[in-house]
Design a protein around this motif. Structure first.
Motif, PDB file in Angstrom:
ATOM      1  N   UNK A   1      47.164  30.591  44.644  1.00 13.17           N
ATOM      2  CA  UNK A   1      47.024  29.668  43.512  1.00 13.17           C
ATOM      3  C   UNK A   1      45.658  29.770  42.842  1.00 13.17           C
ATOM      4  N   UNK A   2      44.621  30.090  43.588  1.00 16.24           N
ATOM      5  CA  UNK A   2      43.287  30.147  43.016  1.00 16.24           C
ATOM      6  C   UNK A   2      42.913  31.482  42.406  1.00 16.24           C
ATOM      7  N   UNK A   3      43.812  32.463  42.428  1.00 19.68           N
ATOM      8  CA  UNK A   3      43.529  33.802  41.909  1.00 19.68           C
ATOM      9  C   UNK A   3      43.950  33.916  40.448  1.00 19.68           C
TER      10      UNK A   3
ATOM     11  N   UNK B   1      35.722  40.571  40.590  1.00 20.76           N
ATOM     12  CA  UNK B   1      36.543  39.851  41.545  1.00 20.76           C
ATOM     13  C   UNK B   1      37.628  39.076  40.828  1.00 20.76           C
ATOM     14  N   UNK B   2      38.846  39.107  41.375  1.00 17.64           N
ATOM     15  CA  UNK B   2      39.940  38.374  40.742  1.00 17.64           C
ATOM     16  C   UNK B   2      40.525  37.291  41.643  1.00 17.64           C
ATOM     17  N   UNK B   3      39.972  37.116  42.846  1.00 17.80           N
ATOM     18  CA  UNK B   3      40.468  36.099  43.771  1.00 17.80           C
ATOM     19  C   UNK B   3      39.397  35.037  43.986  1.00 17.80           C
ATOM     20  N   UNK B   4      39.833  33.881  44.460  1.00 11.99           N
ATOM     21  CA  UNK B   4      38.890  32.780  44.645  1.00 11.99           C
ATOM     22  C   UNK B   4      37.862  33.073  45.737  1.00 11.99           C
TER      23      UNK B   4
ATOM     24  N   UNK C   1      42.468  48.867  42.423  1.00 10.15           N
ATOM     25  CA  UNK C   1      42.653  47.455  42.745  1.00 10.15           C
ATOM     26  C   UNK C   1      42.615  47.297  44.251  1.00 10.15           C
ATOM     27  N   UNK C   2      41.976  46.219  44.687  1.00  6.67           N
ATOM     28  CA  UNK C   2      41.953  45.894  46.099  1.00  6.67           C
ATOM     29  C   UNK C   2      42.521  44.513  46.329  1.00  6.67           C
ATOM     30  N   UNK C   3      42.332  43.989  47.510  1.00  9.37           N
ATOM     31  CA  UNK C   3      42.809  42.654  47.819  1.00  9.37           C
ATOM     32  C   UNK C   3      42.026  41.585  47.076  1.00  9.37           C
ATOM     33  N   UNK C   4      40.807  41.936  46.626  1.00  5.39           N
ATOM     34  CA  UNK C   4      39.957  40.950  45.947  1.00  5.39           C
ATOM     35  C   UNK C   4      39.335  41.453  44.655  1.00  5.39           C
TER      36      UNK C   4
ATOM     37  N   UNK D   1      40.374  46.454  51.431  1.00  3.67           N
ATOM     38  CA  UNK D   1      41.454  45.939  52.287  1.00  3.67           C
ATOM     39  C   UNK D   1      42.832  46.335  51.763  1.00  3.67           C
ATOM     40  N   UNK D   2      43.180  47.626  51.829  1.00  5.84           N
ATOM     41  CA  UNK D   2      44.449  48.072  51.243  1.00  5.84           C
ATOM     42  C   UNK D   2      45.678  47.418  51.852  1.00  5.84           C
TER      43      UNK D   2
END
Length: 275
Positions: A185-187, A264-267, A211-214, A74-75
């Motif tokens: 906040x959760x990332x 993954x770096x996002x919630x 890196x992507x959106x997630x 998701x660029x």
């Protein structure tokens, strides 16, 4: 801020034909990248292998210029949240956008923003220790299963369009100075992502390449026989928790046979694996 037109007058590279993807050099009128450090678009890759082959072609054309990186899942969302993350975490050093948006002025601006973010991420007073990243991402056992799914099928991070950046650096963590992320906040914050990237490089021989959106994407710089999947899994257990779920053993088996590591770096990174 995160999606500016790429024009400029740099010499265009000729990447030639690449099977399974379309390569387009930037700058090119009518097309966008992330900033003046964008050098190519990879569109319609048939698979992750095709994306990686196209990326390698661009990388080979820029060996004397800098280090190449690419956007992953998701660029558009990735670039949007990157702009907000940069502002939220004060990574732009209050550098003013130029009044005259000429190519030269914007090139100077993008270079200054990149340098400012890199300095902030390396600032010992602001840096996050590896030991402080663990459990900062709220996860469930299903998230460990999602890590398995992502690393079994890296094609899950393939999108219609990927932007390739060429940065004036030899440090793989500097991708996070160009495209910092971790806005919600959760990332993980950009500083936490930076701590993870440093650990993956220094301890396990993985270089950040995208890196992507997630997700954060890494490639191993070690020969297969030099990789210690058990040590890597021990660190990932520390990061994501749920140490006793069976999925960790499956992930270890996958990583022993692959040079690719997707984290993954996002919630909500597990959403990528839902069909």
């Amino acid at each position: 801020m995160a999606e500016r037109s790429v024009s400029g007058r740099r010499k265009r590279a000729d990447y030639g034909e690449v099977a399974g993807a379309v390569l387009q050099a930037l700058p090119d009128e009518g097309h966008r990248g992330a900033n003046r450090l964008s050098v190519a678009l990879i569109t319609d890759p048939e698979s992750f292998d095709a994306l990686l082959a196209a990326f390698r072609r661009v990388e080979a054309a820029h060996l004397r210029v800098g280090r190449c990186f690419l956007t992953l899942d998701d660029p558009n969302q990735c670039l949007y949240t990157s702009g907000h993350a940069r502002a939220k975490h004060d990574l732009d050093g209050d550098i003013a956008y130029p009044d005259d948006d000429t190519d030269d002025a914007l090139a100077v601006y993008d270079a200054a923003v990149f340098e400012s973010a890199g300095a902030a991420l390396r600032d010992p007073d602001r840096a996050v220790r590896w030991e402080d990243v663990g459990n900062s991402l709220v996860t469930a056992p299903s998230d460990i299963e999602a890590l398995v799914a992502l690393n079994r099928d890296p094609g899950l991070v393939v999108d219609d369009v990927h932007v390739v950046q060429c940065l004036p650096t030899t440090d793989h963590t500097d991708l996070l100075a160009d495209l910092p992320n971790g806005y919600f906040a959760g990332d993980w914050t950009p500083f936490e992502c930076h701590a993870v990237a440093r650990r993956m490089g220094e301890r396990h021989g993985y270089a950040l390449m995208g890196i992507g959106a997630s997700t954060l994407g890494f490639l191993s710089v070690l020969d297969p026989g030099q990789r210690d999947a058990d040590a890597l899994i021990a660190d990932l257990r520390e990061l994501y928790g749920h140490r006793d779920v069976d999925a960790w053993n499956e992930l270890a088996d996958l990583l022993r046979g692959s040079a690719v590591l997707l984290l993954g770096y996002t919630e909500n990174f597990a959403d990528l694996t839902e069909t």
